[in-house]
Design a protein around this motif. Sequence first.
Motif, mmCIF file in Angstrom:
data_model
loop_
_atom_site.group_PDB
_atom_site.id
_atom_site.type_symbol
_atom_site.label_atom_id
_atom_site.label_comp_id
_atom_site.label_asym_id
_atom_site.label_seq_id
_atom_site.Cartn_x
_atom_site.Cartn_y
_atom_site.Cartn_z
ATOM 1 N N VAL A 122 0.825 -1.212 0.000
ATOM 2 C CA VAL A 122 0.000 0.000 0.000
ATOM 3 C C VAL A 122 0.860 1.262 0.000
ATOM 4 O O VAL A 122 0.410 2.326 0.424
ATOM 5 C CB VAL A 122 -0.964 0.012 1.218
ATOM 6 N N VAL B 2 -0.508 4.859 -1.010
ATOM 7 C CA VAL B 2 -1.439 5.708 -0.248
ATOM 8 C C VAL B 2 -0.707 6.861 0.430
ATOM 9 O O VAL B 2 -1.322 7.879 0.761
ATOM 10 C CB VAL B 2 -2.236 4.897 0.802
ATOM 11 N N LEU C 187 -5.650 6.023 2.267
ATOM 12 C CA LEU C 187 -5.150 5.206 3.366
ATOM 13 C C LEU C 187 -6.315 4.716 4.232
ATOM 14 O O LEU C 187 -6.398 3.531 4.574
ATOM 15 C CB LEU C 187 -4.166 6.020 4.201
ATOM 16 N N GLU D 183 -8.468 1.729 3.161
ATOM 17 C CA GLU D 183 -7.887 0.392 3.191
ATOM 18 C C GLU D 183 -8.467 -0.491 4.293
ATOM 19 O O GLU D 183 -8.396 -1.714 4.233
ATOM 20 C CB GLU D 183 -6.366 0.469 3.342
ATOM 21 N N VAL E 40 -5.464 -3.153 7.647
ATOM 22 C CA VAL E 40 -4.310 -2.433 7.119
ATOM 23 C C VAL E 40 -3.873 -1.346 8.088
ATOM 24 O O VAL E 40 -2.665 -1.142 8.301
ATOM 25 C CB VAL E 40 -4.632 -1.839 5.728
ATOM 26 N N THR F 171 -13.731 3.306 6.909
ATOM 27 C CA THR F 171 -14.403 2.238 6.175
ATOM 28 C C THR F 171 -15.857 2.606 5.920
ATOM 29 O O THR F 171 -16.601 2.885 6.862
ATOM 30 C CB THR F 171 -14.344 0.916 6.960
#
Length: 399
Positions: free
Chosen positions: A55, A58, A67, A70, A74, A200
């Motif tokens: 990643v 990001v 970021l 993710e 993560v 999220t």
Amino acid sequence: MTDTWVEEAAGSLFDVDNLPYGVFSRAGEEPRVGVRVGDLVLDVAPVAAAEMLDVHHVFQEPSLNPLMAEGRQVWGSLRTWLTGLLTDETERDLVEPHLVPVADVTLHLPVEVADYVDFYASLEHATNVGRIFRPDAEALLPNWRHLPVGYHGRAGTVVASGTDVVRPAGQRKAPSEDAPTYGPSQRLDIEAELGFVVGTPSALGSRVAVADFADHVFGLVGLNDWSARDLQAWEYVPLGPFLGKSFATSVSHWVTPLEALAAAWVDLPGQDPTPLPYLADGSPRGLDIAVEVEIGGQVVSRPPYSSMYWSPAQMLAHMTVNGASLRTGDLFASGTISGAEREQRGSLLELSWGGREPLADGRTFLEDGDTVTLRYTAPSASGGRLALGEVTGTVVPAV
């Protein structure tokens, strides 16, 4: 916690048990993601690229949104990796060239804000405001103890700490006046709050349970919900805050990861009546975060976030119970943080009791040229304290 090899950070409020994220730039370079350690910023992108993280991209972005999108697994892995970089002496040669003094960079708004919701979660604040605005009625409206009251604010006027705040203008009407007038607000105020940043997302038509708070919330920011009390008092019936709130909301440059606050969780003071099942949380959890409000270089209040009535998880659950979806970058705020004592009130409206009880310096509300700074600290995993990002803004005259 293992000690850091970064001498400037060891024992500070930004030790490796903190590690907040922000967005920074240097002269002639594009903004990108950094992590604060002590009074330094780690330019993460070249280190992540050198270690070939999946990643790594990001950290090259001009906001934290990629970021944050993710997800929790993560976030945890990156935190473990960053902690290792800054505590393992063998990583020093790789990392040290990419540590830059905070004083040498420009800090930016860390998040591309999707939606903004502000709650009203302090019993003491809601009671005080009710007594000031509705002295002949019950201080709390009938719904207040049954749900976290909130309003949908304006994402486009969320600004980074350090941005000047232009005194808003609009309609205002004092009780003694027969008709409203138009002009600059004469009762400009602050509200010391905490903001919660969503990483999220959730699907439209679904609900986020209280227990799923940590799966969606990436971290916290300091937040000042600037408020024009004269505009607010005239407009808020029957639909609530609008122009009295939408002109500016300031947030800190640094987003403190939720994981950094593991030692700060505490029980709330209590809820009566018992909330409905979708808000039930066994023992609802708040955060032991101390706030300091400074105006013109003088500390005027120290509100305790631990006194809040509604928990952050309950606010998120209520915000989505109707099926409203979350997006990466959503921001929701606690509402004014106020405690039971006069010196714990988080707004000038309360500190001056609606302008009738001036503060020690004679002020009731904000004057042009006033600089307001909010500072936050919380218990850290090492047994000391860590700092959340501070929020500063200066009032400039109406245009």
